[in-house]
Design a protein around this motif. Structure first.
Motif, PDB file in Angstrom:
ATOM      1  N   LYS A  19      37.525 -47.983  67.450  1.00 25.04           N
ATOM      2  CA  LYS A  19      36.222 -48.615  67.246  1.00 25.04           C
ATOM      3  C   LYS A  19      35.969 -49.676  68.308  1.00 25.04           C
ATOM      4  O   LYS A  19      36.894 -50.170  68.951  1.00 25.04           O
ATOM      5  N   ILE A  20      34.696 -50.001  68.453  1.00 29.24           N
ATOM      6  CA  ILE A  20      34.272 -51.123  69.290  1.00 29.24           C
ATOM      7  C   ILE A  20      33.816 -52.208  68.332  1.00 29.24           C
ATOM      8  O   ILE A  20      33.014 -51.967  67.425  1.00 29.24           O
ATOM      9  N   ASN A  60      35.070 -41.135  62.571  1.00 29.70           N
ATOM     10  CA  ASN A  60      34.202 -42.061  61.835  1.00 29.70           C
ATOM     11  C   ASN A  60      32.947 -42.415  62.625  1.00 29.70           C
ATOM     12  O   ASN A  60      32.231 -43.360  62.269  1.00 29.70           O
ATOM     13  N   ASN A  61      32.679 -41.660  63.684  1.00 26.32           N
ATOM     14  CA  ASN A  61      31.505 -41.902  64.521  1.00 26.32           C
ATOM     15  C   ASN A  61      30.238 -41.884  63.666  1.00 26.32           C
ATOM     16  O   ASN A  61      30.084 -41.032  62.793  1.00 26.32           O
ATOM     17  N   GLY A  62      29.373 -42.853  63.897  1.00 29.49           N
ATOM     18  CA  GLY A  62      28.129 -42.965  63.140  1.00 29.49           C
ATOM     19  C   GLY A  62      28.182 -44.047  62.073  1.00 29.49           C
ATOM     20  O   GLY A  62      27.149 -44.487  61.585  1.00 29.49           O
ATOM     21  N   CYS A  83      40.084 -40.549  54.710  1.00 31.56           N
ATOM     22  CA  CYS A  83      38.859 -39.779  54.450  1.00 31.56           C
ATOM     23  C   CYS A  83      37.777 -40.279  55.406  1.00 31.56           C
ATOM     24  O   CYS A  83      36.964 -41.134  55.057  1.00 31.56           O
ATOM     25  N   PRO A  84      37.776 -39.750  56.645  1.00 31.94           N
ATOM     26  CA  PRO A  84      36.833 -40.222  57.663  1.00 31.94           C
ATOM     27  C   PRO A  84      35.368 -39.959  57.284  1.00 31.94           C
ATOM     28  O   PRO A  84      35.055 -39.045  56.531  1.00 31.94           O
ATOM     29  N   ASP A  92      31.688 -53.498  63.541  1.00 30.22           N
ATOM     30  CA  ASP A  92      32.517 -52.397  64.017  1.00 30.22           C
ATOM     31  C   ASP A  92      31.692 -51.133  64.141  1.00 30.22           C
ATOM     32  O   ASP A  92      31.138 -50.651  63.148  1.00 30.22           O
ATOM     33  N   GLU A  93      31.637 -50.601  65.354  1.00 27.43           N
ATOM     34  CA  GLU A  93      31.056 -49.286  65.620  1.00 27.43           C
ATOM     35  C   GLU A  93      32.227 -48.315  65.703  1.00 27.43           C
ATOM     36  O   GLU A  93      33.023 -48.372  66.638  1.00 27.43           O
ATOM     37  N   PHE A  94      32.339 -47.459  64.723  1.00 31.00           N
ATOM     38  CA  PHE A  94      33.457 -46.535  64.683  1.00 31.00           C
ATOM     39  C   PHE A  94      33.228 -45.349  65.617  1.00 31.00           C
ATOM     40  O   PHE A  94      32.099 -44.900  65.808  1.00 31.00           O
ATOM     41  N   LEU A  95      34.315 -44.874  66.178  1.00 32.04           N
ATOM     42  CA  LEU A  95      34.310 -43.732  67.083  1.00 32.04           C
ATOM     43  C   LEU A  95      35.097 -42.587  66.436  1.00 32.04           C
ATOM     44  O   LEU A  95      35.567 -42.715  65.315  1.00 32.04           O
TER      45      LEU A  95
END
Length: 157
Positions: free
Chosen positions: A88-89, A109-111, A150-151, A103-106
């Protein structure tokens, strides 16, 4: 050694332009049991081993112990971690007396974008910006340890 925080979903990218700093975080879980989570995290050029206890009924407070460790040791520990490694960023935004971590997940977990606000006391007043949406404090599916099992991409919407 007690962590008190509130968690929210984020409803726009307006926070990006307000951030005074950001970092790339990779983290895994040696143990993701909600009663005793053991996390390994690399944030840019620093690494940490963290132990967290169970949350209180509201989901706002729990024991947290963290120790800085060498990055090369953290990389070795990441190889032992459970299932999904989170990527994440994290953006840091000052709002009033608080720092909001977004947190922007990649990856899997993107989105998913989550804002966390650490507070001193559970009843602290929090200035919530317009880009912060629904509060999800205490909803275990938004815990990082659960996102590794569980992404977000697997959730039924």
């Amino acid at each position: 050694m007690m962590e008190i925080e509130r968690k929210y979903l984020v409803n726009s990218i307006d926070y990006r332009s307000l951030a005074f700093s950001k970092s790339h975080i990779v983290q895994g879980f040696l143990n993701s049991n909600p009663e005793r989570v053991v996390r390994v995290r690399i944030a840019d050029d620093k690494a940490f081993l963290t132990v967290k206890g169970s949350s209180n009924a509201a989901g706002t407070t729990r024991f947290e112990w963290e120790k800085r460790i060498p990055v090369h040791e953290a990389k070795l520990l990441l190889e032992l971690c459970e299932e999904e490694i989170l990527d994440k960023i994290r953006y840091y935004i000052k709002v009033g007396a608080h720092i909001i971590e977004v947190d922007e997940f990649l990856g899997s977990n993107n989105g998913l974008v989550i804002a966390e606000i650490e507070i001193e006391k559970e009843d602290d007043n929090i200035e919530v910006p317009s880009w912060v949406g629904l509060e999800v404090t205490g909803d275990i599916k938004y815990y990082n340890s659960q996102l590794s099992k569980c992404p977000f991409k697997e959730w039924k919407v």
